[in-house]
Scaffold this active site. Structure first.
Site, PDB file in Angstrom:
ATOM      1  N   LYS A  23       0.831  -1.213   0.000  1.00 22.30           N
ATOM      2  CA  LYS A  23       0.000   0.000   0.000  1.00 22.30           C
ATOM      3  C   LYS A  23       0.864   1.261   0.000  1.00 22.30           C
ATOM      4  CE  LYS A  23      -2.917   2.612   3.193  1.00 22.30           C
ATOM      5  NZ  LYS A  23      -2.211   3.452   4.137  1.00 22.30           N
ATOM      6  N   ASN A  24       1.864   1.314   0.885  1.00 20.25           N
ATOM      7  CA  ASN A  24       2.634   2.548   1.028  1.00 20.25           C
ATOM      8  C   ASN A  24       3.495   2.836  -0.197  1.00 20.25           C
ATOM      9  OD1 ASN A  24       1.481   2.787   3.499  1.00 20.25           O
ATOM     10  ND2 ASN A  24       3.307   2.314   4.691  1.00 20.25           N
ATOM     11  N   ASP A 122      -5.762   8.765   8.668  1.00 23.22           N
ATOM     12  CA  ASP A 122      -5.709   8.086   9.968  1.00 23.22           C
ATOM     13  C   ASP A 122      -5.703   9.037  11.151  1.00 23.22           C
ATOM     14  OD1 ASP A 122      -5.759   5.418   9.739  1.00 23.22           O
ATOM     15  OD2 ASP A 122      -3.607   5.118   9.628  1.00 23.22           O
ATOM     16  N   MET A 342       7.398   6.531  17.527  1.00 19.80           N
ATOM     17  CA  MET A 342       7.211   7.455  16.411  1.00 19.80           C
ATOM     18  C   MET A 342       5.836   8.118  16.329  1.00 19.80           C
ATOM     19  SD  MET A 342       9.483   5.345  13.674  1.00 19.80           S
ATOM     20  CE  MET A 342       9.120   6.268  12.196  1.00 19.80           C
TER      21      MET A 342
END
Length: 435
Positions: A23-24, A122, A342
């Site tokens: 996906k990324n 998100d 992160m």
């Protein structure tokens, strides 16, 4: 009413599963088609909402799109309608899609201008876009934010190569800046560049199109500007997040699973991290074979102290798999500290796991200690809602291992990132249905 998954857990699964395309990587690679008027063919594209919306957006902009196969598209960005970016339609579509930021770099490079609505996506804390904008500004772009209609207008009629030290090694930020720099005049150096496989794939593809990028795979990229790029063909890597999810799924449910065609050398530290949780896996050709395991025991450090699994920019462990490691640890033997450095608020789904009977101490928004149950007590099925795309699949895995029935609501969050996940799990023998 949103769809939900109903899952009857506690059944071992068996069989082979093929991971989808990454996906990324898709969001970057598909945006890169805007850099040339020539035809680009991309295969192994995942059939998921975020990607399909981006493809649709390119179509609205005037890109000619064909689909010769289920996972293969051709793109020809000959006649782009630059007025489309001022439209309400673009605002509606672009604003709901985090990936839409990725078209900005290529547009600036090729046409010298772009407009971007404020992005969505998100809910995992403050995901800033500053890195993208600061990079474009260093290359010579000028930004005007119009608070009345929430648009950023960008003028980049004269991009020039420069030295850029990124404030964070953002994958999408690096990709966007690379795409803007390939057609800029002179040499651009990007230090603290992200070096994920997604980004290496993008750089290799751009080089095949005629770009001059060196330092691929390191955190120092050098880009020598060229005047134009040509068409090419590109095949996307399998999704390493899915691969990690399936390894975790096999261990939690005590299943024998083979994950096909994983491009093992691109998985970095991921397989070793799961091995440290005690999961046996072996490489057969380019497939990962996971035998059915009654138990798996978490490794300790050499002096016997508790293992910590923390995320870090590549080649460290990807934050996207930390929630999977956390879930898998709940049924391991031993204890592990999960440290999510992160992003804030990515661990807030652990309350659902505790409701299912997991032993977890949430130390703070970034750290959770998991005390494994060693499969002595099974998790129990509950009703729950998926907060974000990665937690959603972790909860899905928990539900498949749990006793009784679980219902997961808000599955749109899962389907933004995982194609036909219910059908693919059913093929392994999972009792999951859409309601």
């Amino acid at each position: 009413m949103n769809n939900a998954f109903e899952i009857i857990g506690g059944k071992p699964l068996k069989g082979e599963i093929i991971p989808q395309g990454a996906k990324n990587e898709a969001l970057q690679i598909i945006s890169a088609v805007l850099l040339t008027p020539q035809k680009i063919t991309i295969s192994n594209i995942p059939d998921i909402k975020d990607v399909n919306k981006l493809i649709e957006l390119l179509g609205d902009m005037g890109v000619t799109i064909e689909r010769p196969g289920p996972d293969t598209y051709t793109f020809e960005a000959k006649d782009i309608d630059l007025d489309f970016f001022r439209s309400e339609e673009f605002k509606a579509k672009g604003g709901g899609l985090r990936g839409s930021i990725m078209i900005v770099g290529p547009l600036l490079a090729r046409f010298g201008k772009a407009a971007i609505p404020k992005p969505g996506g998100d809910k995992i804390g403050r995901r800033r876009l500053d890195t993208h904008f600061l990079g474009f500004e260093k290359l010579g772009a000028r930004f005007n934010y119009d608070p009345d209609d929430s648009f950023f207008n960008v003028d980049a009629s004269d991009l020039k190569g420069t030295y850029i030290l990124l404030d964070e090694a953002s994958v999408t930020g690096t990709a966007n800046i690379v795409m803007a720099a390939v057609l800029a005049k002179g040499i651009t150096t990007i230090y603290n560049a992200a070096c994920e496989p997604y980004l290496q794939q993008l750089c290799k593809m751009l080089n095949r199109m005629g770009a001059k990028i060196s330092g691929i795979g390191s955190n120092l990229l050098t880009i020598e500007g060229v005047t134009e790029l040509q068409g090419t063909e590109h095949r996307m890597l399998p999704d390493m997040i899915e691969i990690g999810s399936f390894i975790g799924l096999a261990a939690m449910t005590g299943s024998e699973i083979t994950i096909k065609d994983v491009q093992y050398k691109e998985l970095g530290i991921i397989p070793d991290t799961f091995k440290r949780l005690g999961i046996q896996l072996e490489l057969r050709g380019d497939d990962i074979y996971i035998p059915a395991q009654e138990h798996y025991e978490i490794d300790t450090y050499i002096d016997g102290s508790t293992l910590t699994v923390a995320d870090a920019p590549w080649p460290g462990f990807t934050p996207d798999l930390l929630s999977i490691v956390l879930v898998v640890a709940t049924q391991a033997k031993g204890t592990v500290l999960i440290h999510q450095k992160m992003f804030e608020s990515r661990l807030f789904f652990v309350d659902k796991l505790m409701d299912m009977g997991a032993q977890i101490i949430l130390c703070d928004p970034h750290r959770a200690t998991v005390i494994g149950l060693d499969k002595k007590t099974q998790l129990r099925g509950i009703s729950m809602t998926s907060p974000d795309i990665r937690a959603g699949v972790s909860l899905l895995i928990a539900a498949l291992s749990a006793k009784g029935k679980s219902t997961i609501f808000n599955i749109e969050q899962i389907e933004r990132g995982y194609q036909h996940i219910d059908a693919r799990l059913q093929a392994l023998g999972a009792d999951i249905k859409r309601i």
